[in-house]
Motif scaffolding. Structure first.
Motif, PDB file in Angstrom:
ATOM      1  N   ARG A  39      59.506 -34.972  -0.054  1.00 22.35           N
ATOM      2  CA  ARG A  39      58.864 -34.700  -1.344  1.00 22.35           C
ATOM      3  C   ARG A  39      59.622 -35.354  -2.491  1.00 22.35           C
ATOM      4  O   ARG A  39      59.018 -35.883  -3.413  1.00 22.35           O
ATOM      5  CB  ARG A  39      58.746 -33.202  -1.591  1.00 22.35           C
ATOM      6  CG  ARG A  39      57.549 -32.598  -0.914  1.00 22.35           C
ATOM      7  CD  ARG A  39      57.269 -31.201  -1.469  1.00 22.35           C
ATOM      8  NE  ARG A  39      56.119 -30.621  -0.832  1.00 22.35           N
ATOM      9  CZ  ARG A  39      54.887 -30.688  -1.322  1.00 22.35           C
ATOM     10  NH1 ARG A  39      54.637 -31.330  -2.425  1.00 22.35           N
ATOM     11  NH2 ARG A  39      53.889 -30.119  -0.679  1.00 22.35           N
ATOM     12  N   ILE A  42      58.904 -39.108  -2.404  1.00 18.27           N
ATOM     13  CA  ILE A  42      57.524 -39.380  -2.837  1.00 18.27           C
ATOM     14  C   ILE A  42      57.406 -39.230  -4.347  1.00 18.27           C
ATOM     15  O   ILE A  42      56.845 -40.102  -5.025  1.00 18.27           O
ATOM     16  CB  ILE A  42      56.529 -38.478  -2.084  1.00 18.27           C
ATOM     17  CG1 ILE A  42      56.457 -38.903  -0.615  1.00 18.27           C
ATOM     18  CG2 ILE A  42      55.145 -38.527  -2.737  1.00 18.27           C
ATOM     19  CD1 ILE A  42      55.707 -37.927   0.287  1.00 18.27           C
ATOM     20  N   GLN A  45      59.212 -42.231  -5.986  1.00 21.06           N
ATOM     21  CA  GLN A  45      58.495 -43.486  -5.768  1.00 21.06           C
ATOM     22  C   GLN A  45      57.207 -43.541  -6.588  1.00 21.06           C
ATOM     23  O   GLN A  45      56.863 -44.579  -7.151  1.00 21.06           O
ATOM     24  CB  GLN A  45      58.213 -43.704  -4.285  1.00 21.06           C
ATOM     25  CG  GLN A  45      59.461 -43.991  -3.454  1.00 21.06           C
ATOM     26  CD  GLN A  45      60.094 -45.314  -3.832  1.00 21.06           C
ATOM     27  OE1 GLN A  45      59.489 -46.379  -3.728  1.00 21.06           O
ATOM     28  NE2 GLN A  45      61.329 -45.258  -4.291  1.00 21.06           N
ATOM     29  N   LEU A  53      56.582 -45.419   0.126  1.00 14.58           N
ATOM     30  CA  LEU A  53      55.753 -44.231   0.334  1.00 14.58           C
ATOM     31  C   LEU A  53      55.253 -44.234   1.770  1.00 14.58           C
ATOM     32  O   LEU A  53      54.992 -45.301   2.339  1.00 14.58           O
ATOM     33  CB  LEU A  53      54.566 -44.253  -0.634  1.00 14.58           C
ATOM     34  CG  LEU A  53      54.959 -44.102  -2.107  1.00 14.58           C
ATOM     35  CD1 LEU A  53      53.836 -44.557  -3.018  1.00 14.58           C
ATOM     36  CD2 LEU A  53      55.348 -42.654  -2.387  1.00 14.58           C
ATOM     37  N   PHE A  61      60.245 -45.924   3.725  1.00 16.97           N
ATOM     38  CA  PHE A  61      60.285 -44.488   3.460  1.00 16.97           C
ATOM     39  C   PHE A  61      61.300 -43.823   4.393  1.00 16.97           C
ATOM     40  O   PHE A  61      62.112 -42.994   3.958  1.00 16.97           O
ATOM     41  CB  PHE A  61      58.887 -43.889   3.638  1.00 16.97           C
ATOM     42  CG  PHE A  61      58.812 -42.407   3.424  1.00 16.97           C
ATOM     43  CD1 PHE A  61      58.914 -41.861   2.156  1.00 16.97           C
ATOM     44  CD2 PHE A  61      58.617 -41.548   4.499  1.00 16.97           C
ATOM     45  CE1 PHE A  61      58.837 -40.478   1.956  1.00 16.97           C
ATOM     46  CE2 PHE A  61      58.528 -40.178   4.317  1.00 16.97           C
ATOM     47  CZ  PHE A  61      58.642 -39.645   3.040  1.00 16.97           C
ATOM     48  N   GLU A 135      51.374 -34.831  -2.951  1.00 19.20           N
ATOM     49  CA  GLU A 135      52.508 -35.349  -2.183  1.00 19.20           C
ATOM     50  C   GLU A 135      52.336 -35.120  -0.690  1.00 19.20           C
ATOM     51  O   GLU A 135      52.916 -35.838   0.116  1.00 19.20           O
ATOM     52  CB  GLU A 135      53.802 -34.690  -2.668  1.00 19.20           C
ATOM     53  CG  GLU A 135      54.123 -35.046  -4.106  1.00 19.20           C
ATOM     54  CD  GLU A 135      55.109 -34.088  -4.739  1.00 19.20           C
ATOM     55  OE1 GLU A 135      55.570 -33.140  -4.066  1.00 19.20           O
ATOM     56  OE2 GLU A 135      55.416 -34.286  -5.925  1.00 19.20           O
TER      57      GLU A 135
END
Length: 188
Positions: A39, A42, A45, A53, A61, A135
């Motif tokens: 989280r 995300i 980003q 992502l 990621f 998210e």
């Protein structure tokens, strides 16, 4: 507790299974906690228009997840007493396996070197509380597959999985304290 890994407790499982709510309750109970990497990455980003992502560049990621988890582990070394992690280094391996990406040697090495308490708390899929948001884009099916991937990874790494009950937060807290051998202080 004999060494640091004995006091580092992981809460893992698929998305939407109540892990983060439980971590927040542990923090409210006065315990040291470490937030979930996914989280946070995300959010960051999305805020900067970054490419790392899960729906754009899952390999990048995963690298950021690993970096976050290693930093969280090192920060926990500075804490006294038990520390509860919302996911751990092995979750990166589970994510790579789930997405069908190769697992680089450095990721496996990290999971073998940065150890946690032998009992890992795993939150089973819980359809009644599962929700998607900006998210968390995974479906319930993906959440269940994540759970199974993580079960396999943690077991392969020699951890004993302890399934969290599908119960209210207070009952889950009591369960964790009992299994971890900690004293739950009454809330004031």
């Amino acid at each position: 507790m004999q060494n640091d890994s004995d006091r580092f407790f992981v809460l893992t499982g698929g998305p939407g299974s109540g892990k983060t709510t439980l971590i927040e309750a542990l923090r409210s109970a006065g315990l040291a906690t470490s937030p979930e990497a996914g989280r946070g990455i995300i959010r960051d980003q999305l805020a900067i228009g970054g490419p790392a992502l899960p729906w754009h560049d899952p390999a990048q990621f995963a690298e950021l997840m690993l970096s976050w988890e290693l930093r969280s582990y090192r920060a926990a070394l500075e804490q006294n007493g038990p520390v509860f992690f919302d996911r751990g280094v092995p979750d990166t391996l589970g994510y790579l396996r789930l997405t069908g990406l190769p697992v680089p040697d450095h990721v496996r090495n990290a999971a073998e070197r940065f150890r946690y308490a032998s009992h890992v708390f795993i939150a089973p899929p819980w359809p009644e509380i599962f929700r998607q948001d900006s998210e968390r884009k995974q479906t319930l099916d993906e959440a269940e597959r994540t759970y199974h991937a993580l079960t396999g990874i943690y077991t392969e790494l020699g951890y004993e999985l302890v399934a969290l009950p599908l119960a209210p937060v207070e009952a889950r807290l009591r369960f964790i304290f009992a299994v971890a051998g900690l004293q739950l202080e009454p809330r004031r």
